[in-house]
Write a protein that holds these residues in place. Structure first.
Motif, short mmCIF file in Angstrom:
data_model
loop_
_atom_site.label_atom_id
_atom_site.label_comp_id
_atom_site.label_asym_id
_atom_site.label_seq_id
_atom_site.Cartn_x
_atom_site.Cartn_y
_atom_site.Cartn_z
N LEU A 1 0.38 -1.68 -0.04
CA LEU A 1 0.02 -0.29 0.10
C LEU A 1 0.70 1.20 -0.03
O LEU A 1 0.22 2.55 -0.38
CB LEU A 1 -1.11 -0.01 0.89
N VAL A 2 2.43 0.89 0.38
CA VAL A 2 3.04 2.28 0.21
C VAL A 2 3.08 2.81 -1.02
O VAL A 2 3.61 3.93 -1.34
CB VAL A 2 4.57 1.75 0.78
N PHE A 3 2.50 2.12 -2.24
CA PHE A 3 2.13 2.37 -3.56
C PHE A 3 1.79 3.63 -3.82
O PHE A 3 1.95 4.72 -4.44
CB PHE A 3 2.94 1.74 -4.03
N VAL B 1 12.42 5.73 -14.85
CA VAL B 1 11.77 6.94 -13.45
C VAL B 1 11.55 6.26 -12.49
O VAL B 1 11.38 6.22 -11.93
CB VAL B 1 10.51 7.57 -13.85
N ALA B 2 12.34 4.70 -11.86
CA ALA B 2 13.06 4.27 -10.99
C ALA B 2 12.97 5.25 -10.09
O ALA B 2 11.96 4.42 -8.74
CB ALA B 2 13.92 3.31 -11.32
N GLY B 3 13.43 6.37 -9.89
CA GLY B 3 13.63 6.77 -8.55
C GLY B 3 12.31 7.58 -8.01
O GLY B 3 12.55 7.84 -6.84
N GLN B 4 11.01 7.14 -9.16
CA GLN B 4 10.10 8.04 -8.27
C GLN B 4 9.10 6.59 -7.60
O GLN B 4 8.14 7.10 -6.92
CB GLN B 4 8.97 7.96 -9.68
N LEU B 5 9.77 6.06 -7.50
CA LEU B 5 9.41 4.88 -6.77
C LEU B 5 10.06 5.38 -4.92
O LEU B 5 9.08 4.81 -4.67
CB LEU B 5 10.06 3.59 -6.37
N ILE C 1 13.54 -4.11 -5.79
CA ILE C 1 14.96 -4.95 -6.24
C ILE C 1 14.89 -5.96 -5.13
O ILE C 1 15.20 -7.10 -5.45
CB ILE C 1 15.78 -3.65 -5.03
N LEU C 2 14.24 -5.96 -3.60
CA LEU C 2 14.55 -6.35 -2.78
C LEU C 2 13.24 -7.85 -2.52
O LEU C 2 13.88 -9.12 -1.88
CB LEU C 2 15.33 -6.13 -0.56
N TYR C 3 12.11 -7.90 -2.29
CA TYR C 3 11.26 -7.97 -2.05
C TYR C 3 10.13 -8.94 -2.94
O TYR C 3 9.88 -9.76 -3.02
CB TYR C 3 10.42 -6.59 -1.35
N VAL C 4 10.33 -8.23 -3.84
CA VAL C 4 9.00 -8.85 -5.04
C VAL C 4 10.22 -9.93 -6.12
O VAL C 4 9.26 -10.70 -6.29
CB VAL C 4 9.24 -8.03 -6.47
N PRO C 5 11.95 -10.20 -5.77
CA PRO C 5 12.38 -11.54 -5.72
C PRO C 5 12.09 -12.49 -4.92
O PRO C 5 12.00 -14.15 -5.58
CB PRO C 5 13.65 -11.13 -6.40
N LEU C 6 11.84 -12.16 -4.19
CA LEU C 6 11.52 -13.54 -2.90
C LEU C 6 10.46 -13.79 -2.90
O LEU C 6 10.06 -14.55 -2.97
CB LEU C 6 11.95 -12.69 -1.41
N LEU C 7 9.47 -12.86 -3.67
CA LEU C 7 8.19 -13.20 -3.72
C LEU C 7 7.63 -14.24 -4.86
O LEU C 7 7.23 -15.14 -4.68
CB LEU C 7 7.20 -11.23 -3.75
N VAL D 1 6.04 8.78 0.31
CA VAL D 1 6.79 8.19 0.30
C VAL D 1 7.35 7.83 -1.42
O VAL D 1 8.62 7.66 -1.08
CB VAL D 1 5.81 6.50 0.57
N VAL D 2 6.27 7.82 -2.07
CA VAL D 2 6.85 8.25 -3.42
C VAL D 2 6.48 9.00 -3.91
O VAL D 2 6.47 10.42 -3.21
CB VAL D 2 5.74 6.59 -4.13
N ALA D 3 7.16 9.34 -4.92
CA ALA D 3 6.81 10.97 -5.50
C ALA D 3 5.63 11.02 -6.57
O ALA D 3 5.24 9.87 -7.59
CB ALA D 3 8.23 11.04 -7.07
N PRO D 4 5.43 11.93 -6.49
CA PRO D 4 4.22 12.25 -7.58
C PRO D 4 4.16 11.90 -8.95
O PRO D 4 3.65 11.08 -9.80
CB PRO D 4 4.43 14.44 -7.17
N GLY D 5 5.74 11.73 -9.59
CA GLY D 5 5.45 11.45 -10.90
C GLY D 5 5.86 9.65 -11.23
O GLY D 5 5.70 9.63 -12.36
N LEU D 6 5.03 8.98 -10.33
CA LEU D 6 5.18 7.28 -10.22
C LEU D 6 3.97 7.06 -11.14
O LEU D 6 2.81 7.55 -10.65
CB LEU D 6 5.26 6.66 -8.99
N PRO D 7 3.90 6.12 -12.06
CA PRO D 7 2.62 6.25 -13.05
C PRO D 7 1.75 6.39 -11.67
O PRO D 7 1.58 4.26 -11.22
CB PRO D 7 3.32 4.44 -13.84
N GLY D 8 0.26 6.45 -11.91
CA GLY D 8 -0.61 6.13 -11.12
C GLY D 8 -1.30 4.40 -11.41
O GLY D 8 -1.52 4.28 -10.49
#
Length: 173
Positions: free
Chosen positions: A53-55, A127-131, A139-145, A60-67
């Motif tokens: 839900l942090v997305f 635009v990964a910096g928008q995360l 990077i860390l959690y999705v591969p484990l999932l 927490v995320v930048a306004p430029g993160l695609p909605g």
């Protein structure tokens, strides 16, 4: 080095690190456990997916993160996490537990595949910096999932060992 390349390299290395962990520590431990116990451990990992839900949290995320990416990722993670929590709550009711294991793994892998699709379609690596603070999640959690979903499906699709009929020798009694 372009941001997209850094992001993709880090994600690839995340998969490599988690696969190394799985082969060195996870699978040897899992082999000593019952399939239901392994599914329970996997459900515990996925129970924390409410964090997705942090997305959709401004700041927490930048306004430029695609909605469209953020919304799909957030709600898919929440749904998966809730199903995993329900699975954990029903561990002692095996048929319900197993149904919820199938459900959270189907929803979870669908969420991750949908997130990959949206990320590529929307150019998220560029635009990964928008995360923002959520950068560590892919990077860390999705591969484990993803790896644990694949492990769960391998366990679900594996045939149960056949029962061997016990015969008694005439000399045994």
């Amino acid at each position: 080095m372009p941001v997209a390349l850094i992001f993709q390299l880090q994600m690839l290395l995340g998969y490599a690190a988690w696969l190394a962990w799985l082969l060195s520590y996870g699978l040897p431990r899992a082999r000593a456990m019952t399939p239901d116990a392994v599914h329970r451990a996997i459900a515990m990992v996925h129970a924390f997916r409410f964090f997705g839900l942090v997305f959709i949290v401004p700041g927490v995320v930048a306004p430029g993160l695609p909605g469209s990416f953020a919304t799909f990722a957030a709600w898919g993670d929440l749904a998966t996490g809730l199903l995993a929590l329900l699975a954990l709550a029903t561990f002692r009711v095996r048929s319900l537990f197993r149904a919820l294991v199938v459900a959270f793994n189907l929803v979870g892998i669908g969420d991750l595949l949908g997130n990959y699709y949206h990320a590529v379609r929307l150019g998220l690596p560029e635009v990964a910096g928008q995360l923002g603070a959520a950068y560590a999640i892919p990077i860390l959690y999705v591969p484990l999932l993803m790896i644990t979903h694949i492990l769960a499906f391998c366990l679900l699709l594996r045939r149960a060992p056949r029962a061997v009929p016990v015969t008694h020798d005439a000399g045994e009694r």
